[in-house]
Design a protein around this motif. Structure first.
Motif, PDB file in Angstrom:
ATOM      1  N   GLY A 191       4.953   8.508   4.988  1.00  0.00           N
ATOM      2  CA  GLY A 191       3.742   8.478   4.423  1.00  0.00           C
ATOM      3  C   GLY A 191       3.221   7.046   4.265  1.00  0.00           C
ATOM      4  O   GLY A 191       1.962   6.629   4.607  1.00  0.00           O
ATOM      5  N   GLU A 192       4.174   5.910   3.872  1.00  0.00           N
ATOM      6  CA  GLU A 192       3.672   4.594   3.739  1.00  0.00           C
ATOM      7  C   GLU A 192       3.383   3.943   5.078  1.00  0.00           C
ATOM      8  O   GLU A 192       2.682   3.255   5.018  1.00  0.00           O
ATOM      9  CB  GLU A 192       4.536   3.888   2.868  1.00  0.00           C
ATOM     10  N   LEU A 193       4.382   4.307   5.995  1.00  0.00           N
ATOM     11  CA  LEU A 193       4.057   3.673   7.249  1.00  0.00           C
ATOM     12  C   LEU A 193       2.832   3.870   7.964  1.00  0.00           C
ATOM     13  O   LEU A 193       2.169   2.972   8.469  1.00  0.00           O
ATOM     14  CB  LEU A 193       5.436   4.156   8.217  1.00  0.00           C
TER      15      LEU A 193
ATOM     16  N   GLY B  92       4.636  -0.058   0.212  1.00  0.00           N
ATOM     17  CA  GLY B  92       5.476   0.063  -1.154  1.00  0.00           C
ATOM     18  C   GLY B  92       6.547   0.846  -1.032  1.00  0.00           C
ATOM     19  O   GLY B  92       6.507   1.747   0.008  1.00  0.00           O
ATOM     20  N   PHE B  93       7.338   1.075  -1.860  1.00  0.00           N
ATOM     21  CA  PHE B  93       8.378   2.230  -2.042  1.00  0.00           C
ATOM     22  C   PHE B  93       9.563   2.315  -1.100  1.00  0.00           C
ATOM     23  O   PHE B  93      10.348   2.999  -1.135  1.00  0.00           O
ATOM     24  CB  PHE B  93       7.355   3.456  -1.718  1.00  0.00           C
ATOM     25  N   ILE B  94       9.498   1.620   0.045  1.00  0.00           N
ATOM     26  CA  ILE B  94      10.413   2.000   1.050  1.00  0.00           C
ATOM     27  C   ILE B  94      11.137   0.761   1.344  1.00  0.00           C
ATOM     28  O   ILE B  94      10.723  -0.550   1.216  1.00  0.00           O
ATOM     29  CB  ILE B  94       9.892   2.730   2.222  1.00  0.00           C
TER      30      ILE B  94
ATOM     31  N   VAL C 207       0.962  -1.251  -0.115  1.00  0.00           N
ATOM     32  CA  VAL C 207       0.163   0.061  -0.008  1.00  0.00           C
ATOM     33  C   VAL C 207       0.765   1.417  -0.046  1.00  0.00           C
ATOM     34  O   VAL C 207       1.977   1.283   0.654  1.00  0.00           O
ATOM     35  CB  VAL C 207      -0.841  -0.100   1.207  1.00  0.00           C
ATOM     36  N   SER C 208       0.559   2.269  -0.673  1.00  0.00           N
ATOM     37  CA  SER C 208       1.170   3.448  -0.833  1.00  0.00           C
ATOM     38  C   SER C 208       0.686   4.625   0.499  1.00  0.00           C
ATOM     39  O   SER C 208      -0.387   4.167   0.972  1.00  0.00           O
ATOM     40  CB  SER C 208       0.992   4.294  -2.111  1.00  0.00           C
ATOM     41  N   ALA C 209       1.330   5.693   0.255  1.00  0.00           N
ATOM     42  CA  ALA C 209       0.809   6.625   1.347  1.00  0.00           C
ATOM     43  C   ALA C 209      -0.556   7.063   0.961  1.00  0.00           C
ATOM     44  O   ALA C 209      -0.896   7.004  -0.492  1.00  0.00           O
ATOM     45  CB  ALA C 209       1.918   7.828   1.271  1.00  0.00           C
ATOM     46  N   MET C 210      -1.098   7.883   1.630  1.00  0.00           N
ATOM     47  CA  MET C 210      -2.594   8.098   1.442  1.00  0.00           C
ATOM     48  C   MET C 210      -2.655   9.362   0.493  1.00  0.00           C
ATOM     49  O   MET C 210      -1.703  10.444   0.537  1.00  0.00           O
ATOM     50  CB  MET C 210      -3.565   8.755   2.623  1.00  0.00           C
TER      51      MET C 210
ATOM     52  N   GLY D 193      12.427   5.267  -5.474  1.00  0.00           N
ATOM     53  CA  GLY D 193      11.866   6.158  -6.611  1.00  0.00           C
ATOM     54  C   GLY D 193      10.475   6.565  -6.507  1.00  0.00           C
ATOM     55  O   GLY D 193       9.517   5.674  -6.043  1.00  0.00           O
ATOM     56  N   ARG D 194      10.010   7.850  -6.908  1.00  0.00           N
ATOM     57  CA  ARG D 194       8.495   7.897  -6.770  1.00  0.00           C
ATOM     58  C   ARG D 194       7.800   7.065  -7.332  1.00  0.00           C
ATOM     59  O   ARG D 194       8.421   6.405  -8.702  1.00  0.00           O
ATOM     60  CB  ARG D 194       8.299   9.476  -7.599  1.00  0.00           C
ATOM     61  N   GLU D 195       6.481   6.768  -7.125  1.00  0.00           N
ATOM     62  CA  GLU D 195       5.641   5.825  -7.673  1.00  0.00           C
ATOM     63  C   GLU D 195       6.313   4.476  -7.758  1.00  0.00           C
ATOM     64  O   GLU D 195       5.794   3.546  -8.520  1.00  0.00           O
ATOM     65  CB  GLU D 195       5.395   6.383  -9.032  1.00  0.00           C
ATOM     66  N   GLY D 196       7.114   4.303  -6.774  1.00  0.00           N
ATOM     67  CA  GLY D 196       7.751   2.821  -6.696  1.00  0.00           C
ATOM     68  C   GLY D 196       7.225   1.631  -5.932  1.00  0.00           C
ATOM     69  O   GLY D 196       7.642   0.639  -5.752  1.00  0.00           O
TER      70      GLY D 196
END
Ligand code: ASP
Ligand code: MG
Length: 424
Positions: free
Chosen positions: A116-118, A181-183, A37-40, A195-198
């Motif tokens: 954001g993702e956490l 996601g992303f981290i 899941v991404s950040a809100m 990277g953005r949108e990762g």
């Protein structure tokens, strides 16, 4: 076999959206399900502002951080969850901002933006539990291991695979696992981002390492369309795509899927579904192995492009040794080349206009070459093109460069300057 579902920022943008995701999950009744899941909503952009102010005005950056925390609390309240559950995450970041003297922008970025993702994940995991869905929250930084490159971490596949096998697979046996996601993190123990949108790429990494049955990316569009709905009307959904076609599209700048997502899935022949979170029952797009498909013209527009015209100073040919030097510098300055063309004494490329990187590149190459930069351009790529589509897209534009290779045409264009007759 596990399934991996990826939910992007728009799908968890507020309490109502989180309820919708929860409905999708509960109606599917999956047993081994990993949620990435991404950040809100636009939280990542807001956190980027916190990073910018960190370097100019720490007090202001703490104010922005508190605002972001409050936004999350609104959702927690609407979901009747404990409003304090994110305090520890936000406290960590505010302590980092207060104490840290760090001057490496990219490092600071990753430590702050990962929040954001956490946060979004913990909200979703807690809400699932409240709805009696057995779920557990997993810190992706314990699993996704990267090198030291902040903001663009390169995955350590071997280590990540070991972690997935030993820590994720057992968890997946009897519950839904919610992760970010992303981290990820590096050897030093610091947080890194991909990277953005990762997040799409994260989903693909998890799928590869768990030998998943499938990946589904849930979006606010019905599937992969023949162009960007923000720019064009009358688009159609493409029902099926091969991995190869999807790679081509994302390479040219289509924003539907992160460019690194496809390769791991192709390597293990894991199908990827792109589906709508507002119409979860509809078919979406299926991306899979080789089949023959008659594609409609697919348009990809990359904005903010520049042309660099590079010529030798002494009128000598731009030859192989020059090109190799030029490309070494492109790699060094992390400049992505989108189209290129050479003539006897000059070499022209269309690149993403990352101004700082390009200025540094031009400075370094400028000692030996003459370079002219042409800015404010757009790169239009059409796969499976028809002349009528080309004509339509170049209306009112000046075509600076045109390249056709097999099924693909690329056009670097700029707007025609508007000239008006003076009132005399
Ligand atoms: N939240 C991150 C971003 O907006 C990662 C992602 O959504 O994929 O770029
Ligand atoms: Mg996103």
């Amino acid at each position: 076999m596990a399934k991996v579902f990826k939910f992007g920022g728009a799908s968890v943008k507020n309490a109502a959206a989180i309820k919708n995701v929860t409905n999708i999950i509960s109606s599917r009744n999956e047993t081994e399900l990993l949620l990435v899941v991404s950040a809100m909503g636009k939280v990542t952009n807001a956190l980027e502002k916190v990073v910018d102010t960190y370097f100019t005005d720490k007090k202001a950056s703490l104010v922005l951080l508190t605002e972001i925390h409050s936004q999350h609390k609104i959702s927690l309240k609407e979901l009747t969850l404990n409003e304090g559950i994110l305090d520890a995450f936000f406290d960590n970041v505010s302590t980092f901002i207060k104490n840290d003297q760090e001057s490496n922008f990219d490092l600071v970025y990753d430590q702050i933006v990962s929040l954001g993702e956490l946060a979004s994940n913990l909200i979703l995991a807690e809400y699932l539990k409240q709805q009696n869905i057995s779920a557990s929250w997993l810190d992706a930084r314990k699993i996704i291991k990267t090198d030291e490159t902040y903001r663009e971490g390169k995955l350590n596949w071997k280590l990540t695979e070991e972690k997935v096998q030993s820590e994720v697979l057992p968890l997946l046996k009897n519950q839904i696992v919610v992760t970010q996601g992303f981290i990820g993190s590096n050897e030093t123990g610091n947080t890194t981002t991909l990277g953005r949108e990762g997040s799409d790429y994260s989903a693909s990494i998890f799928a590869y390492c768990t030998n998943a049955e499938l990946v589904a990316i849930w979006k606010d569009v019905p599937g992969i369309l023949t162009g960007d709905p923000k720019l064009f009307e009358n688009l159609v959904k493409i029902d099926r795509l091969t991995y190869k076609e999807a790679v081509e599209m994302s390479y040219y700048g289509a924003k539907v899927i992160h460019p690194k997502t496809i390769k791991p899935l192709q390597n293990k022949q894991i199908p990827l579904y792109v589906k709508s979170f507002t119409k979860p029952e509809a078919d979406g797009t299926l991306i899979s192995g080789e089949i023959t498909i008659n594609y409609p013209p697919v348009i990809v527009v990359a904005e903010n492009q520049a042309m660099l015209h590079i010529a030798t100073k002494d009128f000598s040919f731009v030859a192989e040794d020059h090109l190799s030097k030029i490309f070494q510098l492109f790699a060094k300055h992390r400049i992505k080349v989108n189209v290129m063309r050479n003539t006897a004494i000059s070499f022209s490329v269309c690149v993403q206009d990352e101004t700082e990187r390009i200025t540094n590149f031009m400075e370094e190459l400028g000692t030996e070459f003459k370079i002219i930069k042409d800015e404010g351009l757009e790169l239009i790529t059409i796969r499976h093109y028809h002349q009528s589509v080309i004509n339509e897209l170049v209306k009112g534009k000046i075509v600076v460069l045109e390249e056709r290779i097999r099924k693909t045409i690329q056009l670097v264009v700029k707007d025609v300057p508007t000239i008006r007759r003076k009132n005399s």
